[in-house]
Design a protein around this motif. Structure first.
Motif, PDB file in Angstrom:
ATOM      1  N   VAL A  91      -0.476 -10.483  -0.128  1.00 39.30           N
ATOM      2  CA  VAL A  91      -1.019  -9.524   0.835  1.00 39.30           C
ATOM      3  C   VAL A  91       0.047  -8.634   1.445  1.00 39.30           C
ATOM      4  O   VAL A  91      -0.287  -7.700   2.187  1.00 39.30           O
ATOM      5  CB  VAL A  91      -1.798 -10.230   1.961  1.00 39.30           C
ATOM      6  CG1 VAL A  91      -2.846 -11.163   1.383  1.00 39.30           C
ATOM      7  CG2 VAL A  91      -0.856 -10.987   2.886  1.00 39.30           C
ATOM      8  N   LYS A  92       1.295  -8.896   1.142  1.00 35.03           N
ATOM      9  CA  LYS A  92       2.397  -8.131   1.716  1.00 35.03           C
ATOM     10  C   LYS A  92       2.257  -6.650   1.383  1.00 35.03           C
ATOM     11  O   LYS A  92       2.020  -6.276   0.239  1.00 35.03           O
ATOM     12  CB  LYS A  92       3.723  -8.679   1.201  1.00 35.03           C
ATOM     13  CG  LYS A  92       4.944  -8.228   1.975  1.00 35.03           C
ATOM     14  CD  LYS A  92       6.190  -8.980   1.506  1.00 35.03           C
ATOM     15  CE  LYS A  92       6.050 -10.483   1.723  1.00 35.03           C
ATOM     16  NZ  LYS A  92       7.265 -11.222   1.298  1.00 35.03           N
ATOM     17  N   GLY A  93       2.388  -5.816   2.400  1.00 32.15           N
ATOM     18  CA  GLY A  93       2.250  -4.383   2.224  1.00 32.15           C
ATOM     19  C   GLY A  93       0.835  -3.874   2.387  1.00 32.15           C
ATOM     20  O   GLY A  93       0.626  -2.659   2.486  1.00 32.15           O
ATOM     21  N   ARG A  94      -0.145  -4.779   2.404  1.00 29.83           N
ATOM     22  CA  ARG A  94      -1.547  -4.392   2.548  1.00 29.83           C
ATOM     23  C   ARG A  94      -2.161  -4.881   3.861  1.00 29.83           C
ATOM     24  O   ARG A  94      -3.012  -4.206   4.436  1.00 29.83           O
ATOM     25  CB  ARG A  94      -2.375  -4.934   1.386  1.00 29.83           C
ATOM     26  CG  ARG A  94      -1.928  -4.419   0.027  1.00 29.83           C
ATOM     27  CD  ARG A  94      -2.900  -4.851  -1.074  1.00 29.83           C
ATOM     28  NE  ARG A  94      -2.964  -6.295  -1.220  1.00 29.83           N
ATOM     29  CZ  ARG A  94      -4.072  -7.024  -1.043  1.00 29.83           C
ATOM     30  NH1 ARG A  94      -5.214  -6.433  -0.724  1.00 29.83           N
ATOM     31  NH2 ARG A  94      -4.035  -8.344  -1.206  1.00 29.83           N
ATOM     32  N   PHE A  95      -1.744  -6.057   4.329  1.00 28.73           N
ATOM     33  CA  PHE A  95      -2.285  -6.654   5.551  1.00 28.73           C
ATOM     34  C   PHE A  95      -1.258  -6.566   6.672  1.00 28.73           C
ATOM     35  O   PHE A  95      -0.042  -6.637   6.432  1.00 28.73           O
ATOM     36  CB  PHE A  95      -2.639  -8.125   5.336  1.00 28.73           C
ATOM     37  CG  PHE A  95      -3.805  -8.378   4.429  1.00 28.73           C
ATOM     38  CD1 PHE A  95      -4.379  -7.369   3.673  1.00 28.73           C
ATOM     39  CD2 PHE A  95      -4.338  -9.659   4.333  1.00 28.73           C
ATOM     40  CE1 PHE A  95      -5.450  -7.612   2.833  1.00 28.73           C
ATOM     41  CE2 PHE A  95      -5.409  -9.915   3.504  1.00 28.73           C
ATOM     42  CZ  PHE A  95      -5.973  -8.898   2.753  1.00 28.73           C
ATOM     43  N   LEU A 132      -2.311 -19.988   3.394  1.00 32.36           N
ATOM     44  CA  LEU A 132      -1.768 -19.157   4.450  1.00 32.36           C
ATOM     45  C   LEU A 132      -1.790 -17.692   4.040  1.00 32.36           C
ATOM     46  O   LEU A 132      -1.408 -17.353   2.914  1.00 32.36           O
ATOM     47  CB  LEU A 132      -0.343 -19.588   4.770  1.00 32.36           C
ATOM     48  CG  LEU A 132       0.426 -18.747   5.791  1.00 32.36           C
ATOM     49  CD1 LEU A 132      -0.179 -18.905   7.172  1.00 32.36           C
ATOM     50  CD2 LEU A 132       1.896 -19.152   5.804  1.00 32.36           C
ATOM     51  N   VAL A 133      -2.224 -16.825   4.942  1.00 31.28           N
ATOM     52  CA  VAL A 133      -2.232 -15.381   4.710  1.00 31.28           C
ATOM     53  C   VAL A 133      -1.097 -14.708   5.465  1.00 31.28           C
ATOM     54  O   VAL A 133      -0.318 -13.950   4.893  1.00 31.28           O
ATOM     55  CB  VAL A 133      -3.577 -14.757   5.115  1.00 31.28           C
ATOM     56  CG1 VAL A 133      -3.535 -13.240   4.952  1.00 31.28           C
ATOM     57  CG2 VAL A 133      -4.709 -15.348   4.288  1.00 31.28           C
ATOM     58  N   ALA A 134      -1.015 -14.970   6.764  1.00 35.93           N
ATOM     59  CA  ALA A 134       0.002 -14.338   7.595  1.00 35.93           C
ATOM     60  C   ALA A 134       0.193 -15.138   8.869  1.00 35.93           C
ATOM     61  O   ALA A 134      -0.731 -15.807   9.336  1.00 35.93           O
ATOM     62  CB  ALA A 134      -0.383 -12.898   7.936  1.00 35.93           C
ATOM     63  N   LEU A 178      -6.110  -9.095  12.328  1.00 35.00           N
ATOM     64  CA  LEU A 178      -5.636  -8.934  10.963  1.00 35.00           C
ATOM     65  C   LEU A 178      -6.224  -7.651  10.406  1.00 35.00           C
ATOM     66  O   LEU A 178      -7.429  -7.572  10.162  1.00 35.00           O
ATOM     67  CB  LEU A 178      -6.033 -10.117  10.077  1.00 35.00           C
ATOM     68  CG  LEU A 178      -5.488 -10.074   8.649  1.00 35.00           C
ATOM     69  CD1 LEU A 178      -3.967 -10.224   8.653  1.00 35.00           C
ATOM     70  CD2 LEU A 178      -6.127 -11.152   7.782  1.00 35.00           C
ATOM     71  N   GLN A 179      -5.383  -6.640  10.227  1.00 35.31           N
ATOM     72  CA  GLN A 179      -5.794  -5.392   9.600  1.00 35.31           C
ATOM     73  C   GLN A 179      -5.601  -5.529   8.102  1.00 35.31           C
ATOM     74  O   GLN A 179      -4.486  -5.785   7.640  1.00 35.31           O
ATOM     75  CB  GLN A 179      -4.970  -4.218  10.137  1.00 35.31           C
ATOM     76  CG  GLN A 179      -5.309  -2.876   9.501  1.00 35.31           C
ATOM     77  CD  GLN A 179      -6.695  -2.408   9.844  1.00 35.31           C
ATOM     78  OE1 GLN A 179      -7.098  -2.453  11.003  1.00 35.31           O
ATOM     79  NE2 GLN A 179      -7.447  -1.970   8.837  1.00 35.31           N
TER      80      GLN A 179
END
Length: 122
Positions: free
Chosen positions: A63-67, A47-49, A80-81
């Motif tokens: 990925v927190k703070g980057r995606f 899981l990513v987000a 997804l940015q």
């Protein structure tokens, strides 16, 4: 039938950015939770987000703070940015949506995109 079509993957240098899109089409009466996952061959999909119907988001610690995950319900599209990309982000990214396919039934179908490859390399 419901299909999810992904786009936006490609090759990017470390520190660069990409924006992934996932557009749903077909008989859609509503979309509940959505999410992005990623997978490397031989490794379990992770899981990513996620983002709820109400817009609440959750991210993997890596990925927190980057995606940033977002949705446009008028377009049945998930985004997804991805900023400050690292080589460790290299993977095939899959979108997932829980789609309501009946005006009467309360249940949702889980639908997956075809995957888009993100490669982060110098």
């Amino acid at each position: 039938q419901v299909q999810l079509v992904e786009s936006g993957g490609g090759l990017v240098q470390p520190g660069g950015s990409l924006r992934l899109s996932c557009a749903a089409s077909g008989r859609i009466f509503g979309i509940n939770n959505m999410g992005w996952y990623r997978q490397v061959p031989g490794i379990e999909r992770e899981l990513v987000a996620t983002i709820t119907r109400g817009g609440s988001t959750n991210y993997a610690d890596s990925v927190k703070g980057r995606f940033t995950i977002s949705r446009d319900d008028a377009k049945n599209t998930l985004y997804l940015q991805m900023n400050s990309l690292k080589p460790e982000d290299t993977a095939v990214y899959y979108c997932n949506m829980r789609v309501k396919v009946s005006a009467v039934l309360s249940g949702y179908l889980e639908v997956w995109g075809q995957g888009t490859l993100v490669t982060v390399s110098s």
